[in-house]
Write a protein that holds these residues in place. Structure first.
Motif, PDB file in Angstrom:
ATOM      1  N   SER A   1      77.617 120.619  87.595  1.00 55.62           N
ATOM      2  CA  SER A   1      76.815 119.830  86.648  1.00 55.62           C
ATOM      3  C   SER A   1      75.390 120.357  86.560  1.00 55.62           C
ATOM      4  N   SER A   2      74.846 120.834  87.688  1.00 62.83           N
ATOM      5  CA  SER A   2      73.495 121.406  87.672  1.00 62.83           C
ATOM      6  C   SER A   2      73.460 122.686  86.847  1.00 62.83           C
ATOM      7  N   LEU A   3      74.469 123.539  87.009  1.00 67.67           N
ATOM      8  CA  LEU A   3      74.523 124.773  86.219  1.00 67.67           C
ATOM      9  C   LEU A   3      74.712 124.462  84.738  1.00 67.67           C
ATOM     10  N   ALA A   4      75.503 123.449  84.425  1.00 69.59           N
ATOM     11  CA  ALA A   4      75.674 123.052  83.024  1.00 69.59           C
ATOM     12  C   ALA A   4      74.356 122.591  82.425  1.00 69.59           C
ATOM     13  N   SER A   5      73.569 121.871  83.204  1.00 66.97           N
ATOM     14  CA  SER A   5      72.257 121.413  82.729  1.00 66.97           C
ATOM     15  C   SER A   5      71.329 122.592  82.483  1.00 66.97           C
ATOM     16  N   LEU A   6      71.378 123.582  83.372  1.00 67.84           N
ATOM     17  CA  LEU A   6      70.540 124.774  83.179  1.00 67.84           C
ATOM     18  C   LEU A   6      70.958 125.536  81.933  1.00 67.84           C
ATOM     19  N   ILE A   7      72.253 125.627  81.692  1.00 67.04           N
ATOM     20  CA  ILE A   7      72.734 126.350  80.509  1.00 67.04           C
ATOM     21  C   ILE A   7      72.317 125.618  79.241  1.00 67.04           C
ATOM     22  N   GLN A   8      72.382 124.304  79.250  1.00 61.35           N
ATOM     23  CA  GLN A   8      71.968 123.545  78.065  1.00 61.35           C
ATOM     24  C   GLN A   8      70.466 123.654  77.819  1.00 61.35           C
ATOM     25  N   HIS A   9      69.664 123.734  78.846  1.00 67.71           N
ATOM     26  CA  HIS A   9      68.225 124.020  78.771  1.00 67.71           C
ATOM     27  C   HIS A   9      67.504 123.190  77.706  1.00 67.71           C
ATOM     28  N   ARG A  10      67.072 122.023  78.094  1.00 68.10           N
ATOM     29  CA  ARG A  10      66.264 121.125  77.257  1.00 68.10           C
ATOM     30  C   ARG A  10      67.036 120.512  76.096  1.00 68.10           C
ATOM     31  N   ARG A  11      68.326 120.810  75.974  1.00 67.63           N
ATOM     32  CA  ARG A  11      69.133 120.116  74.959  1.00 67.63           C
ATOM     33  C   ARG A  11      69.618 118.824  75.610  1.00 67.63           C
ATOM     34  N   THR A  12      68.812 117.798  75.466  1.00 63.24           N
ATOM     35  CA  THR A  12      69.054 116.558  76.207  1.00 63.24           C
ATOM     36  C   THR A  12      70.433 115.982  75.928  1.00 63.24           C
ATOM     37  N   ALA A  13      70.825 115.961  74.659  1.00 60.48           N
ATOM     38  CA  ALA A  13      72.131 115.404  74.306  1.00 60.48           C
ATOM     39  C   ALA A  13      73.253 116.210  74.940  1.00 60.48           C
ATOM     40  N   GLY A  14      73.130 117.545  74.942  1.00 62.97           N
ATOM     41  CA  GLY A  14      74.156 118.386  75.547  1.00 62.97           C
ATOM     42  C   GLY A  14      74.245 118.197  77.043  1.00 62.97           C
ATOM     43  N   ILE A  15      73.097 118.040  77.697  1.00 61.24           N
ATOM     44  CA  ILE A  15      73.091 117.823  79.154  1.00 61.24           C
ATOM     45  C   ILE A  15      73.795 116.515  79.497  1.00 61.24           C
ATOM     46  N   ILE A  16      73.459 115.455  78.788  1.00 59.66           N
ATOM     47  CA  ILE A  16      74.063 114.143  79.058  1.00 59.66           C
ATOM     48  C   ILE A  16      75.557 114.178  78.775  1.00 59.66           C
ATOM     49  N   LEU A  17      75.924 114.833  77.676  1.00 52.93           N
ATOM     50  CA  LEU A  17      77.341 114.918  77.309  1.00 52.93           C
ATOM     51  C   LEU A  17      78.139 115.675  78.368  1.00 52.93           C
ATOM     52  N   ALA A  18      77.599 116.784  78.855  1.00 54.16           N
ATOM     53  CA  ALA A  18      78.309 117.589  79.844  1.00 54.16           C
ATOM     54  C   ALA A  18      78.447 116.855  81.172  1.00 54.16           C
ATOM     55  N   VAL A  19      77.341 116.313  81.668  1.00 45.90           N
ATOM     56  CA  VAL A  19      77.360 115.651  82.977  1.00 45.90           C
ATOM     57  C   VAL A  19      78.205 114.374  82.942  1.00 45.90           C
ATOM     58  N   ALA A  20      78.032 113.569  81.892  1.00 45.58           N
ATOM     59  CA  ALA A  20      78.800 112.324  81.800  1.00 45.58           C
ATOM     60  C   ALA A  20      80.295 112.604  81.675  1.00 45.58           C
ATOM     61  N   SER A  21      80.662 113.627  80.927  1.00 44.54           N
ATOM     62  CA  SER A  21      82.085 113.960  80.776  1.00 44.54           C
ATOM     63  C   SER A  21      82.673 114.444  82.092  1.00 44.54           C
ATOM     64  N   LEU A  22      81.924 115.251  82.831  1.00 43.39           N
ATOM     65  CA  LEU A  22      82.409 115.755  84.121  1.00 43.39           C
ATOM     66  C   LEU A  22      82.675 114.610  85.091  1.00 43.39           C
ATOM     67  N   TRP A  23      81.699 113.715  85.220  1.00 39.92           N
ATOM     68  CA  TRP A  23      81.871 112.612  86.157  1.00 39.92           C
ATOM     69  C   TRP A  23      82.872 111.583  85.647  1.00 39.92           C
ATOM     70  N   SER A  24      83.062 111.494  84.343  1.00 46.78           N
ATOM     71  CA  SER A  24      84.098 110.599  83.803  1.00 46.78           C
ATOM     72  C   SER A  24      85.479 111.052  84.246  1.00 46.78           C
ATOM     73  N   GLY A  25      85.701 112.381  84.221  1.00 43.47           N
ATOM     74  CA  GLY A  25      86.986 112.893  84.690  1.00 43.47           C
ATOM     75  C   GLY A  25      87.245 112.554  86.133  1.00 43.47           C
ATOM     76  N   VAL A  26      86.215 112.660  86.969  1.00 47.05           N
ATOM     77  CA  VAL A  26      86.366 112.320  88.387  1.00 47.05           C
ATOM     78  C   VAL A  26      86.639 110.826  88.555  1.00 47.05           C
ATOM     79  N   THR A  27      85.927 110.004  87.807  1.00 46.36           N
ATOM     80  CA  THR A  27      86.063 108.550  87.930  1.00 46.36           C
ATOM     81  C   THR A  27      87.435 108.080  87.466  1.00 46.36           C
ATOM     82  N   MET A  28      88.038 108.775  86.497  1.00 43.72           N
ATOM     83  CA  MET A  28      89.376 108.398  86.033  1.00 43.72           C
ATOM     84  C   MET A  28      90.418 108.560  87.140  1.00 43.72           C
TER      85      MET A  28
END
Length: 282
Positions: free
Chosen positions: A96-123
């Motif tokens: 998730s940290s690397l995904a945030s770095l790749i998105q780089h200031r694209r706030t919507a993309g960072i939230i979408l990537a991190v939330a989707s990753l943790w959603s899969g784990v929570t399911m």
């Protein structure tokens, strides 16, 4: 993200000394394949500039779906093989940290990537606290993303206005030069020419490229009548002080031409340069 997803799967296998089940491996491969198609998605996005809904759907497909699949695969593998969740969570945090770095200031993309990753784990490992934390974080993220989008839009609007004003100023200066009413010059801190209007080269019978890097005083004749003015010009350039209406004899071969020169110092963060307008007067 494609090599990161595959690398995380390998890391999880090495840390637990297990092989992923076939469905887990398949989900991870699909996630990596979707992430690898980002270049094609970017080309498609460029054709959807004015269609926000379609662009949002494309972001969900390219960013959210591979992260969700990866989270599901990693969590299912950990649960099925009874691996240590602490190691899995560590891998998820890294991804998730690397995904945030790749998105780089694209706030919507960072939230979408991190939330989707943790959603899969929570399911795979659901709990009330996990879902509450995830939904709360996603809601806060949406608010932040909307606010950041407005800030970015305002910044982009200011940049467009600044570029438009700069373009207009350049057009006005170009028109001024082309009408022959005057010309512009700029020197560095040593008094060497950085820029001079093309009209000056035409009057002196020299290419503008041959004048660049030469002392500004080469544009003027050093006869008796202008020696005092030249000394004054050299003094102002050395002292970095403003001057106006300084009469100088142009270094022309076939005609006598005098210029009235104006100048002021221009300071920047790295060095001192000179730039100003000069008026042609016979």
């Amino acid at each position: 993200m494609a090599p990161i997803i595959l690398g995380a799967m390998i890391l999880n296998g090495v840390s637990g000394w297990t092989l992923p089940p076939l469905p887990v491996a398949g989900a991870a491969m699909v996630a990596a394949a979707i992430a690898a198609a980002t270049r094609q998605a970017i080309r498609l996005e460029q054709t959807l500039v004015n269609r926000r809904l379609l662009r949002a759907g494309l972001s969900v497909a390219v960013i959210a779906s591979p992260m969700l699949l990866f989270g599901l695969a990693l969590a299912h593998w950990t649960s099925a093989a009874r691996l240590d969740w602490r190691e899995t969570v560590g891998i998820i945090i890294i991804v998730s940290s690397l995904a945030s770095l790749i998105q780089h200031r694209r706030t919507a993309g960072i939230i979408l990537a991190v939330a989707s990753l943790w959603s899969g784990v929570t399911m795979v490992a659901p709990s009330f606290g996990a879902w509450l934390s995830l939904l709360t974080g996603a809601a806060v993220g949406v608010v932040v993303a909307v606010r950041q989008a407005r800030i970015d839009e305002a910044d982009a609007r200011r940049d467009r206005e600044r570029e438009r004003a700069q373009r207009r100023a350049e057009e006005i200066l170009t028109d001024y030069e082309q009408t022959g009413q005057g010309w512009f010059w700029e020197t560095d801190r040593r008094g060497n020419i950085v820029y001079v209007s093309p009209a000056v080269g035409a009057v002196l019978g020299r290419a503008v490229s041959s004048l660049t890097g030469r002392p500004l005083t080469e544009l003027f004749e050093g006869d008796i009548g202008s020696q005092e003015s030249e000394r004054t010009l050299t003094f102002h350039l050395t002292a970095r002080s403003a001057f106006a209406e300084l009469p100088l004899h142009a270094a022309t071969a076939n005609e006598e031409r005098w210029w009235s020169l104006n100048g002021r110092p221009i300071y920047d963060s790295s060095a001192t340069s000179w730039g100003s307008a000069g008026r042609a007067a016979i």
